[in-house]
Design a protein around this motif. Sequence first.
Motif, PDB file in Angstrom:
ATOM      1  N   TRP A  17      38.749  50.316  41.090  1.00 24.29           N
ATOM      2  CA  TRP A  17      39.102  49.911  42.443  1.00 24.29           C
ATOM      3  C   TRP A  17      39.689  48.508  42.465  1.00 24.29           C
ATOM      4  O   TRP A  17      40.776  48.310  43.005  1.00 24.29           O
ATOM      5  N   ALA A  18      39.034  47.518  41.874  1.00 21.20           N
ATOM      6  CA  ALA A  18      39.551  46.145  41.949  1.00 21.20           C
ATOM      7  C   ALA A  18      40.924  46.025  41.314  1.00 21.20           C
ATOM      8  O   ALA A  18      41.798  45.302  41.817  1.00 21.20           O
ATOM      9  N   SER A  19      41.147  46.714  40.182  1.00 20.58           N
ATOM     10  CA  SER A  19      42.466  46.659  39.541  1.00 20.58           C
ATOM     11  C   SER A  19      43.050  48.058  39.371  1.00 20.58           C
ATOM     12  O   SER A  19      43.766  48.330  38.417  1.00 20.58           O
ATOM     13  N   SER A  20      42.734  48.936  40.320  1.00 28.27           N
ATOM     14  CA  SER A  20      43.285  50.297  40.291  1.00 28.27           C
ATOM     15  C   SER A  20      44.540  50.414  41.152  1.00 28.27           C
ATOM     16  O   SER A  20      44.832  51.474  41.707  1.00 28.27           O
ATOM     17  N   SER A  21      45.241  49.319  41.280  1.00 24.64           N
ATOM     18  CA  SER A  21      46.558  49.274  41.924  1.00 24.64           C
ATOM     19  C   SER A  21      47.345  48.200  41.191  1.00 24.64           C
ATOM     20  O   SER A  21      46.764  47.383  40.465  1.00 24.64           O
ATOM     21  N   LEU A  46      30.188  52.713  43.688  1.00 18.31           N
ATOM     22  CA  LEU A  46      31.039  51.523  43.674  1.00 18.31           C
ATOM     23  C   LEU A  46      32.095  51.617  44.772  1.00 18.31           C
ATOM     24  O   LEU A  46      32.441  50.614  45.405  1.00 18.31           O
ATOM     25  N   LYS A  47      32.610  52.814  45.007  1.00 18.28           N
ATOM     26  CA  LYS A  47      33.616  53.002  46.055  1.00 18.28           C
ATOM     27  C   LYS A  47      33.085  52.570  47.413  1.00 18.28           C
ATOM     28  O   LYS A  47      33.820  51.977  48.222  1.00 18.28           O
ATOM     29  N   GLY A  69      33.517  48.420  51.838  1.00 15.99           N
ATOM     30  CA  GLY A  69      32.907  47.139  52.186  1.00 15.99           C
ATOM     31  C   GLY A  69      31.413  47.172  52.396  1.00 15.99           C
ATOM     32  O   GLY A  69      30.842  46.232  52.966  1.00 15.99           O
ATOM     33  N   ASP A  70      30.737  48.235  51.935  1.00 18.74           N
ATOM     34  CA  ASP A  70      29.290  48.327  52.112  1.00 18.74           C
ATOM     35  C   ASP A  70      28.595  47.572  50.988  1.00 18.74           C
ATOM     36  O   ASP A  70      28.300  48.127  49.928  1.00 18.74           O
TER      37      ASP A  70
END
Length: 324
Positions: free
Chosen positions: A27-31, A269-270, A276-277
């Motif tokens: 997620w943090a670097s999945s773009s 993690l998602k 944002g939870d």
Amino acid sequence: MTDIEISTPITRLLGIRVPVVQAGMSWASSSPALPLAVSGAGGLGVLAAGPMRTDDFIEALARLRESNRPFAVNLPLYRPGADEFIEHLVSHPVPIIVASQGGPKKHLARLREVGTRWLHVVSTVEHAEKAATAGVDGLVVVGGEAGGHPPADLVSTMVIVRAVRNALPDIPLVASGGFADGAGLAAALSLGADAAQFGTRFIASHESNVAPTYRQRIVDATVDDTDVVGRDLDVIRMLSNDFSKQMLELENTGAPLDDRKTAFLASTLKDAALHGDTIAGKVEAGQSAGLINTIEHAADIVDTIVAEYLDVVAHLPAAIRTTA
């Protein structure tokens, strides 16, 4: 700091200018944004393929290739669909793969044939030696301070990096776990590593693909604000919250494995990274969160790490020969 180059076996192997590696973080670097920024600043940006859909993965790779900068793809080999991603990487080669959570033998030769460098993530001397014997180009050695998935035995980065370097004196090596600044980079190189990997530091960047509340939890954390949970399941280091406290209570009271597994899988993690939870989600982060006080642009983070490294090295005490 485009005029600065720090040459090591890793920078020469990968074609990067400074030995700063951004961790591949789901997620943090999945773009493309974060790896583009880090690679553009002279480090190694890493696209985290773990949670990505195939179409998004292919689109992100196209954007990264357009930059004409070295970049890497982090691929957990246990991931459902990993073979499909490998097929795409064979037909559309990338400069570097950072493979984790699985052995390299199945795919290594095919990736090497198309010119891809293979770095393999390990956390024990045994696995490091197996990966080296298989023929990988380099290792990412992860210590217990790391966020996300540290080694289950939590051996510190300082110890495991030295142990792997002693066992394998010639293989290019990236140290990972506990690094947040230029002093950390200097420490990594002094341990015998050829680069340092920074994960949590880059979560607290404007380019990381996580919710603002996740970034802010990193900034607000102290060095003792992480928990390690998931014993006998899938050990993670994360920032302390209601979920981690629940897991620790279950583990410390000897709850049955099935009960712990149910609780563990109820949080993701998602939930934290995208939704944002930060109360009930898995807010994965390393102990280095306690060293991070600002949210910066990723390129500025690379520049700051390099500047701090140069200052640290310049101020190390010189040896003085004394007479008997």
